[in-house]
Design an enzyme around this catalytic site. Structure first.
Site, PDB file in Angstrom:
ATOM      1  CD  GLU B  59      -1.827  -2.521   1.160  1.00 51.08           C
ATOM      2  OE1 GLU B  59      -0.623  -2.459   1.787  1.00 51.08           O
ATOM      3  OE2 GLU B  59      -2.628  -3.240   1.070  1.00 51.08           O
ATOM      4  CG  HIS B 128     -11.540  -6.514   6.954  1.00 56.67           C
ATOM      5  ND1 HIS B 128     -10.652  -7.163   7.681  1.00 56.67           N
ATOM      6  CD2 HIS B 128     -11.334  -6.812   5.615  1.00 56.67           C
ATOM      7  CE1 HIS B 128      -9.815  -7.777   7.065  1.00 56.67           C
ATOM      8  NE2 HIS B 128     -10.000  -7.404   5.653  1.00 56.67           N
TER       9      HIS B 128
END
Ligand SMILES: Cc1ncc(C[n+]2csc(CCOP(=O)(O)OP(=O)(O)O)c2C)c(N)n1
Ligand SMILES: [Mg+2]
Lengths: 333, 326
Positions: B59, B128
């Site tokens: 990322e 999440h």
């Protein structure tokens, strides 16, 4: 680089070797002036000088072209100067003046210059590597044969951004030259106290990238390696990695009492001072007279003195301008 | 035409890719897999692997590379699979994208667009289910968009790409399957203004993104009880459209802010503060907030549902502010 190779370089183009010497002296004088002005409280914040490591920037900058891009760290005054940013603009920036290359918003650690494609000046260790990958990606996607050169310290090797960036550059075959300035310390942490594998070129080669170790105290060796690497990158041979073995003679920053290393170690490295070594090699070969040396020094002193005068006479950015450049200024449609 | 939020988003990416050669999409599994939420499904076949670029799980690396590519003249669309993973790229977003223009004294702007899924509600548990758009809206130098409708899913991307500075687009995970009618000629939309999604005079429900539907549902229920709620869709969290917020509060004199982020230090706190600072004397009662419970979002459905803002909680808050005071 052997003595014979040095001799050959001097004999074949003494003018160029004197130019490299001069470039290193420019960096050293600039850095000495920074330290002086810091002590005089004209420069504030963090200040990291490059004294001892000049051969790295001088050698690499001499090998790249005007359209190439440079990404550096917070120890980047020398890189900016040798990339072509005026000493005046650099010094004024450190004074926090409007005439500085970033209008006083960056300071010592954040020198930028669009005209020379100098993309900073990054104070996050390893934070510049992904940018270099992206600049190279843009060039590759646009079919331009430019190279992006990315400088960082060996401390960055422990960061995830280092690994992610080398992998991306190698995976996508991007025109990046990674230049790891291995000065053996990240602040007070010696390389062998932070890495299980201290051979950084070897570590980089694990990403299937061409990587070499270079004597970073020898500007001719640096220039030669950088030139070979840049030529290869530009010819489409993919990213290259140079581990430049060097040493910083001064403290990490102005706040560092240097408790982590022996004075004798510093002295041993200072015997390999890149400026003194090249100067004496030139003298040995009769290519640097006393007059030439003093003229060289005088010229550099004048440049740096002029930069201080320029910075001293600088102005403060009006506080009304404080919030400019947070977002781009769009002209009304 | 009938479409979904996902398809509207995909149409926006396709149009941008067709219009401008400098645009490309890059992220984890955007190509062969078709996108973690199938937004980019089919685009690899249409545009090829150079412009629909699968990245490794890096990322920080690929977000930073997107920033660098933007500096290098491209117009990258970076997809971070979800906001939860954007934390690994926060250094690049905050220390590079948001600062470069200012640090360089105006020399280097960063025209990058970073899209990511946000929010909870799908029983994905604590790691999440984050809603961090309010956090990112804290950062000067960024623009934060939260498309909540098909029109905005279709139209915000192109406007974001035309912005010379970094834009982050948060797509609530519960929205992708939302379907509805979209005009055949739907195109780019403005990203500067909040929009009144439902007019009302009794109170202002101020929200964005995933909780817009929660607010509208609550307004419907409330109208059956004779409470006339106005619903404001902020659309852009940075910069906030203060004028729209204040105009609504000046009319209704009551405000409930609904936000899926945590209450402490969240965007709803900011909105509440702005109302209090600028429209204190317009208010009949204090501003109320409906936010997520201050817990890592749990897995079990009943616990998760209790944590998140619901139309029941919005209704309860509305009844309270309407019942209270003058
Ligand atoms: C991500 C990050 N962590 C920590 C720091 C604090 N810090 C500044 S310089 C430095 C040492 C870096 O060493 P190295 O990369 O070898 O570069 P050098 O200073 O030797 O040139 C540290 C730890 C930082 N700036 N960024
Ligand atoms: Mg170091």
């Amino acid at each position: 680089m052997t003595d014979e190779q040095t001799a050959a370089a001097i004999v074949s183009d003494p003018e160029h070797v004197r130019y490299l010497l001069r470039q290193m002296v420019r960096v050293r004088r600039l850095e000495e002036a920074c330290v002086e002005q810091y002590s005089a409280a004209k420069i504030r914040g963090f200040l990291h000088v490059y004294i001892g490591e000049e051969a790295v920037a001088a050698g690499v900058m001499s090998a790249i072209g005007p359209d190439d891009a440079v990404v550096a760290t917070y120890r980047e005054h020398g890189h900016a100067l040798l990339r072509g940013v005026a000493a005046n603009a650099i010094m004024a920036e450190m004074y926090g003046h409007a005439e500085g290359c970033c209008r006083g918003r960056g300071g010592s650690m954040h020198l930028f210059d669009a005209a020379t494609r100098f993309y900073g000046g990054n104070a996050i260790v390893a934070g510049g590597l992904p940018l270099a990958v992206g600049l190279a990606l843009a060039d590759k996607m646009s079919g331009r044969d430019r190279v992006t050169v990315c400088f960082f310290g060996e401390g960055a090797v422990a960061e995830g951004e280092f690994h992610e960036s080398i992998n991306l550059a190698a995976l996508w075959d991007l025109p990046v030259l990674f230049c790891c300035e291995n000065n053996l310390y990240a602040m007070g942490t010696a390389l062998d106290r932070s890495e299980s594998q201290t051979d950084i070129a070897l570590k980089a080669s694990g990403y299937a990238i061409a990587s070499w170790t270079v004597d970073g105290m020898n500007v001719l060796a640096v220039e030669e390696s950088a030139r070979r690497a840049i030529d290869a990158v530009r010819a489409g041979a993919g990213p290259h990695f140079l581990e430049l073995r060097t040493y910083r003679f001064r403290a990490h920053s102005m706040f560092d009492p240097e408790r982590y290393r022996e004075k004798t170690e510093v002295e041993r490295w200072m015997e390999r001072d890149p400026i003194q070594s090249l100067r004496s090699a030139l003298e040995t070969h009769g290519q640097l007279s006393a007059d030439q040396w003093s003229a060289l020094q005088r010229g550099v002193d004048e440049e740096i003195q002029a930069a201080i005068t320029f910075a001293e006479n600088g102005t403060l950015e009006p506080v009304e301008e404080l919030t400019r450049f947070v977002y781009s200024e769009r002209t009304a449609p | 035409m009938k479409t979904t939020y996902r398809e509207a988003m995909r149409a926006a990416i396709r149009e941008a890719m067709q219009k401008d050669d400098r645009v490309f999409l890059m992220g984890e599994d955007v190509g062969r897999y078709g996108g973690g939420f199938a937004v980019s499904l089919g685009l690899l076949e249409e545009f090829g692997p150079v412009r629909i670029r699968d990245t490794p799980l890096s990322e920080a690396g690929f977000v930073g590379a997107g920033i660098g590519a933007a500096l290098g003249g491209m117009r990258p669309i970076i997809e971070i699979m979800t906001v939860n993973f954007s934390l690994l790229a926060l250094d690049q977003i905050m220390n590079n994208a948001a600062t470069l223009l200012h640090m360089s004294g105006g020399q280097f702007n960063v025209p990058v667009v970073i899209r990511m899924t946000t929010g909870g509600g799908r029983q994905l548990a604590a790691q999440h289910s984050h809603s961090l758009e309010g956090w990112l809206a804290h950062i000067p130098g960024l623009r934060i968009l939260t498309p909540a409708t098909l029109e905005d899913a279709r139209g915000m991307l192109w406007t974001a790409l035309e912005d010379p500075d970094p834009v982050l687009i948060f797509e609530h995970g519960s929205l992708y399957n939302v379907s509805g009618e979209l005009a055949d000629d739907a195109g780019s939309v403005d990203i500067d203004h909040a929009v009144v999604r439902r007019e009302g005079a009794g109170l202002s429900i101020i929200t964005y993104g995933g909780t817009l539907s929660t607010a509208l549902e609550a307004a419907e229920t409330l109208s059956g009880e004779g409470i006339d709620a106005e619903v404001i869709d902020l659309r852009t969290l940075r910069p906030l459209d203060d004028a729209a917020i204040l105009a609504s509060v000046a009319k209704t004199h009551r405000a409930v802010v609904v936000d899926e982020g945590w209450r402490s230090g969240g965007i709803s706190a900011e909105i509440s503060a702005r109302i209090t600072e600028s429209a204190f004397y317009d208010l009949d009662v204090p501003v109320t907030r409906v936010c997520s419970a201050e817990v890592p979002i749990p897995y079990a459905r009943h616990l998760e549902q209790t944590s998140l803002p619901s139309s029941e909680r919005v209704c309860a808050a509305a009844r309270e502010v309407v019942g209270a005071g003058g």
